[in-house]
Design a protein around this motif. Structure first.
Motif, PDB file in Angstrom:
ATOM      1  N   VAL A 116      19.691 -37.694   0.742  1.00  0.00           N
ATOM      2  CA  VAL A 116      21.068 -37.725   1.024  1.00  0.00           C
ATOM      3  C   VAL A 116      22.037 -38.527   0.230  1.00  0.00           C
ATOM      4  O   VAL A 116      23.010 -38.146  -0.340  1.00  0.00           O
ATOM      5  CB  VAL A 116      21.454 -37.893   2.414  1.00  0.00           C
ATOM      6  N   PHE A 117      21.824 -39.779   0.496  1.00  0.00           N
ATOM      7  CA  PHE A 117      22.306 -40.945  -0.488  1.00  0.00           C
ATOM      8  C   PHE A 117      22.282 -40.535  -2.007  1.00  0.00           C
ATOM      9  O   PHE A 117      23.366 -40.847  -2.773  1.00  0.00           O
ATOM     10  CB  PHE A 117      22.234 -42.358  -0.021  1.00  0.00           C
ATOM     11  N   ILE A 139      24.817 -37.709  -2.791  1.00  0.00           N
ATOM     12  CA  ILE A 139      26.085 -38.057  -2.989  1.00  0.00           C
ATOM     13  C   ILE A 139      26.256 -38.796  -4.356  1.00  0.00           C
ATOM     14  O   ILE A 139      27.335 -38.659  -4.885  1.00  0.00           O
ATOM     15  CB  ILE A 139      26.436 -38.973  -1.633  1.00  0.00           C
ATOM     16  N   ALA A 178      28.901 -38.022  -7.468  1.00  0.00           N
ATOM     17  CA  ALA A 178      30.004 -38.725  -7.627  1.00  0.00           C
ATOM     18  C   ALA A 178      29.737 -39.154  -9.309  1.00  0.00           C
ATOM     19  O   ALA A 178      30.775 -39.230  -9.963  1.00  0.00           O
ATOM     20  CB  ALA A 178      29.812 -40.173  -6.794  1.00  0.00           C
ATOM     21  N   GLU A 235      33.866 -34.270  -6.129  1.00  0.00           N
ATOM     22  CA  GLU A 235      34.219 -34.800  -4.706  1.00  0.00           C
ATOM     23  C   GLU A 235      33.008 -34.148  -3.691  1.00  0.00           C
ATOM     24  O   GLU A 235      32.738 -33.070  -3.796  1.00  0.00           O
ATOM     25  CB  GLU A 235      35.601 -34.189  -4.370  1.00  0.00           C
ATOM     26  N   VAL A 236      32.677 -35.064  -2.849  1.00  0.00           N
ATOM     27  CA  VAL A 236      31.598 -34.625  -1.787  1.00  0.00           C
ATOM     28  C   VAL A 236      32.431 -34.572  -0.344  1.00  0.00           C
ATOM     29  O   VAL A 236      32.814 -35.818  -0.048  1.00  0.00           O
ATOM     30  CB  VAL A 236      30.704 -35.752  -1.818  1.00  0.00           C
ATOM     31  N   SER A 237      32.314 -33.323   0.090  1.00  0.00           N
ATOM     32  CA  SER A 237      32.968 -33.114   1.520  1.00  0.00           C
ATOM     33  C   SER A 237      32.149 -32.715   2.499  1.00  0.00           C
ATOM     34  O   SER A 237      31.331 -31.994   2.388  1.00  0.00           O
ATOM     35  CB  SER A 237      34.295 -32.199   1.232  1.00  0.00           C
ATOM     36  N   LEU A 238      32.156 -33.893   3.609  1.00  0.00           N
ATOM     37  CA  LEU A 238      31.196 -33.555   4.813  1.00  0.00           C
ATOM     38  C   LEU A 238      31.982 -33.373   5.881  1.00  0.00           C
ATOM     39  O   LEU A 238      32.782 -34.322   6.462  1.00  0.00           O
ATOM     40  CB  LEU A 238      30.378 -34.969   4.873  1.00  0.00           C
ATOM     41  N   LYS A 244      35.355 -37.495   3.298  1.00  0.00           N
ATOM     42  CA  LYS A 244      35.346 -37.273   1.938  1.00  0.00           C
ATOM     43  C   LYS A 244      34.969 -38.328   0.847  1.00  0.00           C
ATOM     44  O   LYS A 244      35.563 -39.468   1.272  1.00  0.00           O
ATOM     45  CB  LYS A 244      36.533 -36.528   1.141  1.00  0.00           C
ATOM     46  N   PHE A 245      34.071 -38.293   0.146  1.00  0.00           N
ATOM     47  CA  PHE A 245      33.763 -39.254  -1.191  1.00  0.00           C
ATOM     48  C   PHE A 245      34.408 -38.917  -2.382  1.00  0.00           C
ATOM     49  O   PHE A 245      34.330 -37.517  -2.589  1.00  0.00           O
ATOM     50  CB  PHE A 245      32.140 -39.432  -1.424  1.00  0.00           C
ATOM     51  N   LYS A 246      35.244 -39.600  -3.023  1.00  0.00           N
ATOM     52  CA  LYS A 246      35.704 -39.098  -4.116  1.00  0.00           C
ATOM     53  C   LYS A 246      35.804 -40.276  -5.120  1.00  0.00           C
ATOM     54  O   LYS A 246      36.173 -41.335  -4.857  1.00  0.00           O
ATOM     55  CB  LYS A 246      37.348 -38.786  -3.697  1.00  0.00           C
ATOM     56  N   PHE A 258      36.228 -43.516   0.031  1.00  0.00           N
ATOM     57  CA  PHE A 258      35.817 -42.684   0.909  1.00  0.00           C
ATOM     58  C   PHE A 258      36.984 -42.540   1.940  1.00  0.00           C
ATOM     59  O   PHE A 258      37.794 -43.524   2.211  1.00  0.00           O
ATOM     60  CB  PHE A 258      34.568 -43.506   1.929  1.00  0.00           C
TER      61      PHE A 258
END
Length: 91
Positions: free
Chosen positions: A28-29, A32, A36, A41-44, A49-51, A79
């Motif tokens: 998972v990490f 992400i 990145a 952008e990673v939206s959970l 969201k990680f941007k 985040f």
């Protein structure tokens, strides 16, 4: 909490071995981080969201000497928590 603690919780909650849970956490990490690195952008949903944010080059000062230095442009991973997480943190 660290990766091993998180893996232990997942293993206990889903009847997995600790090794399998650790592989899942690492995957998972890694997913992400890979997204990145591509600037995505990673939206959970329900979590956040990680941007990737870009920081421009700028001048700074060396605190010990007072000399002006150039700080290079860089990218940072930001985040933003989802409303559900904000609500959980603030009672």
């Amino acid at each position: 909490m660290n990766n091993s603690d998180l893996a232990d919780q997942i293993a206990a909650a889903h009847n997995l071995s600790k090794a399998d849970a650790k592989k899942l956490v690492d995957a998972v990490f890694a997913g992400i981080a890979n997204a990145a690195a591509k600037g995505e952008e990673v939206s959970l949903p329900g979590f956040g969201k990680f941007k990737v944010k870009e920081s421009a080059a700028r001048e700074g000062r060396n605190p010990s000497t007072g000399a002006t230095i150039q700080i290079a442009a860089s990218k940072k991973l930001g985040f933003t928590p989802a409303k559900a997480i904000k609500d959980k943190l603030n009672g």
